[in-house]
Design a protein around this motif. Structure first.
Motif, PDB file in Angstrom:
ATOM      1  N   UNK A   1       0.818  -1.212   0.000  1.00 31.45           N
ATOM      2  CA  UNK A   1       0.000   0.000   0.000  1.00 31.45           C
ATOM      3  C   UNK A   1       0.851   1.262   0.000  1.00 31.45           C
ATOM      4  N   UNK A   2       2.045   1.193   0.578  1.00 27.58           N
ATOM      5  CA  UNK A   2       2.976   2.326   0.538  1.00 27.58           C
ATOM      6  C   UNK A   2       4.008   2.178  -0.573  1.00 27.58           C
ATOM      7  N   UNK A   3       4.004   1.017  -1.246  1.00 27.98           N
ATOM      8  CA  UNK A   3       4.939   0.693  -2.331  1.00 27.98           C
ATOM      9  C   UNK A   3       6.393   0.827  -1.854  1.00 27.98           C
ATOM     10  N   UNK A   4       6.654   0.187  -0.687  1.00 29.89           N
ATOM     11  CA  UNK A   4       7.982   0.273  -0.082  1.00 29.89           C
ATOM     12  C   UNK A   4       8.480  -1.128   0.274  1.00 29.89           C
ATOM     13  N   UNK A   5       9.788  -1.322   0.152  1.00 29.04           N
ATOM     14  CA  UNK A   5      10.453  -2.536   0.630  1.00 29.04           C
ATOM     15  C   UNK A   5      11.537  -2.100   1.605  1.00 29.04           C
ATOM     16  N   UNK A   6      11.458  -2.613   2.827  1.00 29.25           N
ATOM     17  CA  UNK A   6      12.432  -2.265   3.860  1.00 29.25           C
ATOM     18  C   UNK A   6      13.042  -3.534   4.425  1.00 29.25           C
ATOM     19  N   UNK A   7      14.348  -3.516   4.668  1.00 25.74           N
ATOM     20  CA  UNK A   7      15.038  -4.679   5.221  1.00 25.74           C
ATOM     21  C   UNK A   7      15.799  -4.292   6.475  1.00 25.74           C
ATOM     22  N   UNK A   8      15.956  -5.274   7.372  1.00 27.70           N
ATOM     23  CA  UNK A   8      16.550  -5.003   8.678  1.00 27.70           C
ATOM     24  C   UNK A   8      17.483  -6.144   9.085  1.00 27.70           C
ATOM     25  N   UNK A   9      18.487  -5.804   9.865  1.00 27.69           N
ATOM     26  CA  UNK A   9      19.318  -6.807  10.515  1.00 27.69           C
ATOM     27  C   UNK A   9      18.575  -7.384  11.713  1.00 27.69           C
ATOM     28  N   UNK A  10      18.932  -8.596  12.104  1.00 26.66           N
ATOM     29  CA  UNK A  10      18.351  -9.234  13.275  1.00 26.66           C
ATOM     30  C   UNK A  10      19.481  -9.665  14.199  1.00 26.66           C
ATOM     31  N   UNK A  11      19.340  -9.379  15.484  1.00 20.94           N
ATOM     32  CA  UNK A  11      20.373  -9.701  16.464  1.00 20.94           C
ATOM     33  C   UNK A  11      20.401 -11.191  16.771  1.00 20.94           C
ATOM     34  N   UNK A  12      21.438 -11.606  17.499  1.00 18.04           N
ATOM     35  CA  UNK A  12      21.540 -13.008  17.913  1.00 18.04           C
ATOM     36  C   UNK A  12      20.462 -13.336  18.948  1.00 18.04           C
ATOM     37  N   UNK A  13      20.058 -14.596  18.967  1.00 15.68           N
ATOM     38  CA  UNK A  13      19.026 -15.035  19.897  1.00 15.68           C
ATOM     39  C   UNK A  13      19.505 -14.957  21.347  1.00 15.68           C
ATOM     40  N   UNK A  14      18.577 -14.641  22.226  1.00 22.75           N
ATOM     41  CA  UNK A  14      18.823 -14.698  23.666  1.00 22.75           C
ATOM     42  C   UNK A  14      17.991 -15.799  24.319  1.00 22.75           C
ATOM     43  N   UNK A  15      17.333 -16.574  23.486  1.00 22.16           N
ATOM     44  CA  UNK A  15      16.473 -17.658  23.950  1.00 22.16           C
ATOM     45  C   UNK A  15      17.331 -18.893  24.232  1.00 22.16           C
ATOM     46  N   UNK A  16      17.483 -19.217  25.507  1.00 21.03           N
ATOM     47  CA  UNK A  16      18.341 -20.348  25.898  1.00 21.03           C
ATOM     48  C   UNK A  16      17.801 -21.672  25.361  1.00 21.03           C
ATOM     49  N   UNK A  17      16.477 -21.759  25.200  1.00 20.22           N
ATOM     50  CA  UNK A  17      15.887 -22.962  24.622  1.00 20.22           C
ATOM     51  C   UNK A  17      16.523 -23.283  23.280  1.00 20.22           C
ATOM     52  N   UNK A  18      16.865 -22.239  22.522  1.00 21.96           N
ATOM     53  CA  UNK A  18      17.461 -22.425  21.204  1.00 21.96           C
ATOM     54  C   UNK A  18      18.987 -22.392  21.265  1.00 21.96           C
ATOM     55  N   UNK A  19      19.562 -21.401  21.918  1.00 26.28           N
ATOM     56  CA  UNK A  19      21.020 -21.251  21.873  1.00 26.28           C
ATOM     57  C   UNK A  19      21.745 -22.432  22.503  1.00 26.28           C
ATOM     58  N   UNK A  20      21.130 -23.094  23.472  1.00 29.38           N
ATOM     59  CA  UNK A  20      21.775 -24.246  24.114  1.00 29.38           C
ATOM     60  C   UNK A  20      21.600 -25.538  23.330  1.00 29.38           C
ATOM     61  N   UNK A  21      20.747 -25.520  22.315  1.00 27.74           N
ATOM     62  CA  UNK A  21      20.415 -26.760  21.602  1.00 27.74           C
ATOM     63  C   UNK A  21      20.757 -26.713  20.121  1.00 27.74           C
ATOM     64  N   UNK A  22      21.647 -25.815  19.739  1.00 24.69           N
ATOM     65  CA  UNK A  22      22.066 -25.736  18.350  1.00 24.69           C
ATOM     66  C   UNK A  22      22.767 -27.041  17.935  1.00 24.69           C
ATOM     67  N   UNK A  23      22.276 -27.636  16.874  1.00 24.05           N
ATOM     68  CA  UNK A  23      22.933 -28.823  16.326  1.00 24.05           C
ATOM     69  C   UNK A  23      22.743 -30.107  17.104  1.00 24.05           C
ATOM     70  N   UNK A  24      21.705 -30.207  17.948  1.00 26.04           N
ATOM     71  CA  UNK A  24      21.536 -31.441  18.733  1.00 26.04           C
ATOM     72  C   UNK A  24      20.899 -32.559  17.913  1.00 26.04           C
ATOM     73  N   UNK A  25      20.386 -32.227  16.725  1.00 28.44           N
ATOM     74  CA  UNK A  25      19.839 -33.274  15.866  1.00 28.44           C
ATOM     75  C   UNK A  25      18.658 -33.974  16.500  1.00 28.44           C
ATOM     76  N   UNK A  26      18.655 -35.300  16.448  1.00 27.69           N
ATOM     77  CA  UNK A  26      17.485 -36.082  16.828  1.00 27.69           C
ATOM     78  C   UNK A  26      17.244 -36.186  18.323  1.00 27.69           C
ATOM     79  N   UNK A  27      18.033 -35.498  19.152  1.00 29.79           N
ATOM     80  CA  UNK A  27      17.673 -35.404  20.575  1.00 29.79           C
ATOM     81  C   UNK A  27      16.346 -34.660  20.715  1.00 29.79           C
ATOM     82  N   UNK A  28      16.171 -33.601  19.928  1.00 29.69           N
ATOM     83  CA  UNK A  28      14.903 -32.887  19.797  1.00 29.69           C
ATOM     84  C   UNK A  28      14.226 -32.545  21.123  1.00 29.69           C
TER      85      UNK A  28
END
Length: 461
Positions: A422-449
């Protein structure tokens, strides 16, 4: 077949350690989550162990260490069923494993298998000064076989296949190669891409992917085609509605008849209801989320974290004024990788909404009883093919930019893109690193899930 994945952040840490500038070989290890799907093994780097230089005997062509120094790592690998990857440095680009490397790997991995209670494979990897890598699988019989592919998952996706020889481009894709080159066209041909949600945004996205020459598509959608889908699913027909054909089957039939060589794996179920569907998505090279479901988004974000999976989430919001006019049209494109903020942290969904949606699927009656406590009562949203397709096209080009960086700025500036039509605009943004321990502690655990629950379904085909 073996595919090793490592995050961009871990890869940089590894490179800094193995190629510190003193010209001497160095050593590191990783413990890795696992996945085995359709005869292909995956190792996802969960944790790096950078071997201190003072604990190694180092030269320009050799590095030695004591196994006792890595026993805590082996204990954790045993406890969690993780794989072990040994990394060491070579200084001649493209050089092969030496006889000294053969002896070292045989001795070390004999010890590793002695610790483990299974015969699942482990790996040894060489890193060169430019950060490229070459690996081999160490079997339980201490045999050596080439790792098929090593991937770095970050703002750009870098792959090191064991055989990177370019094959001839098929006639149907010559014009694609004129834009992106033969290498990218061949990369797409060897990619396995998942699409979860095959309706308004998913179906035009699928159309673009197979016409770009993607080798394998995993399509997941639990719904049959209905009359209201005919306005936005390109391959749909009234006969499909009358026959109550599932969307994924309609798309597969359409793609098969086009005969461009794309293999389609359809699942007419929810992602969280099928072990095989989840395994097929986890084994993809890239996944698109094209659904409004909070649960689906949550599961995809967990898969991104556990299986080092780059994901693009697409959301379209078209708000009508009820009188034939439009108040706003926006599309949101989120690029998700393990180290970045989750979709929940970005405000795409809330844990309250997740609980409500999960309850509705598990217990419809209880959800009805508690409806007063849930926000956003269900109302069908407007859907227009031109808007859905515009957002899907942006998402596909977003993926292409990750495997073939073509933008003038670095990819880290484009983790969140807003398309305001509606405004005919495209805007992009950087995203910071996660602070969610649920995710940051489980990077690459595979099938432990951890925190991922599958529900029984007869749809697990």
């Amino acid at each position: 077949m073996m595919h090793i994945k490592i995050t961009e952040k871990m890869h940089q840490e590894l490179k800094n350690h193995l190629h510190c500038g003193d010209g001497l070989e160095a050593l590191a290890f990783a413990i890795c989550g696992r996945l085995c799907n359709e005869g292909q093994d995956f190792l996802f780097v969960h944790k790096l162990i950078l071997m201190p230089y003072i604990k190694c005997e180092r030269s320009e062509t050799f590095v030695a260490w004591k196994t006792i120094d890595v026993e805590p790592m082996l204990e954790e690998a045993l406890e969690k069923g993780f794989g072990v990857v040994k990394f060491h440095s070579h200084f001649v680009e493209g050089s092969n494993f030496s006889i000294l490397d053969d002896n070292s790997d045989t001795t070390f991995f004999d010890s590793v298998y002695g610790w483990m209670n299974n015969d699942l494979p482990h790996s040894s990897v060489i890193m060169f000064p430019d950060g490229s890598m070459k690996g081999r699988v160490i079997g339980s019989d201490l045999s050596f076989h080439a790792v098929d592919k090593i991937s770095i998952i970050g703002h750009s996706i870098t792959g090191f296949p064991s055989n990177d020889k370019e094959s001839e481009v098929a006639d149907a894709f010559v014009r694609n190669s004129q834009a992106f080159g033969n290498k990218t066209v061949n990369t797409l041909r060897n990619m396995k891409i998942g699409v979860v949600g095959c309706s308004g945004t998913g179906s035009p996205l699928v159309e673009m992917l197979f016409r770009l020459g993607v080798g394998t598509l995993v399509l997941i959608d639990s719904e049959p085609l209905e009359i209201e889908n005919l306005n936005r699913i390109p391959s749909s027909k009234l006969t499909d509605v009358k026959s109550k054909n599932f969307k994924v089957d309609v798309l597969k039939d359409y793609i098969d008849k086009t005969e461009l060589g794309t293999r389609v794996i359809p699942y007419s179920c929810l992602l969280q209801e099928s072990r095989q569907a989840l395994n097929d998505i986890a084994s993809c090279d890239f996944v698109f989320g094209c659904m409004d479901s909070v649960e689906g988004r949550h599961y995809l974000n967990l898969i991104s974290t556990y299986y080092l999976m780059p994901i693009i989430d697409i959301g379209v919001k078209l708000v009508a004024d009820g009188e034939g006019g439009i108040d706003s049209i926006t599309g949101n494109i989120h690029y998700v990788i393990p180290n970045l903020k989750t979709l929940e942290e970005r405000g795409v969904y809330s844990y309250g909404g997740l609980a409500a949606e999960s309850l509705k699927r598990i217990s419809t009656e209880e959800h009805k009883n508690r409806q007063a406590y849930f926000e956003n009562a269900e109302v069908d949203s407007p859907a227009v093919i031109s808007i859905n397709t515009a957002c899907s096209s942006m998402a596909v080009n977003e993926m292409l930019s990750r495997i073939h960086p073509y933008r003038n700025s670095n990819n880290d500036k484009y983790s969140f893109t807003v398309i305001n039509i509606t405004e005919w605009e495209i805007s992009s943004y950087e995203v910071e690193e996660t602070k969610d321990k649920l995710h940051s502690n489980n990077i690459g655990v595979g099938m432990l899930e951890p925190n991922l629950v599958l529900y029984d379904s007869q749809a697990d085909l």
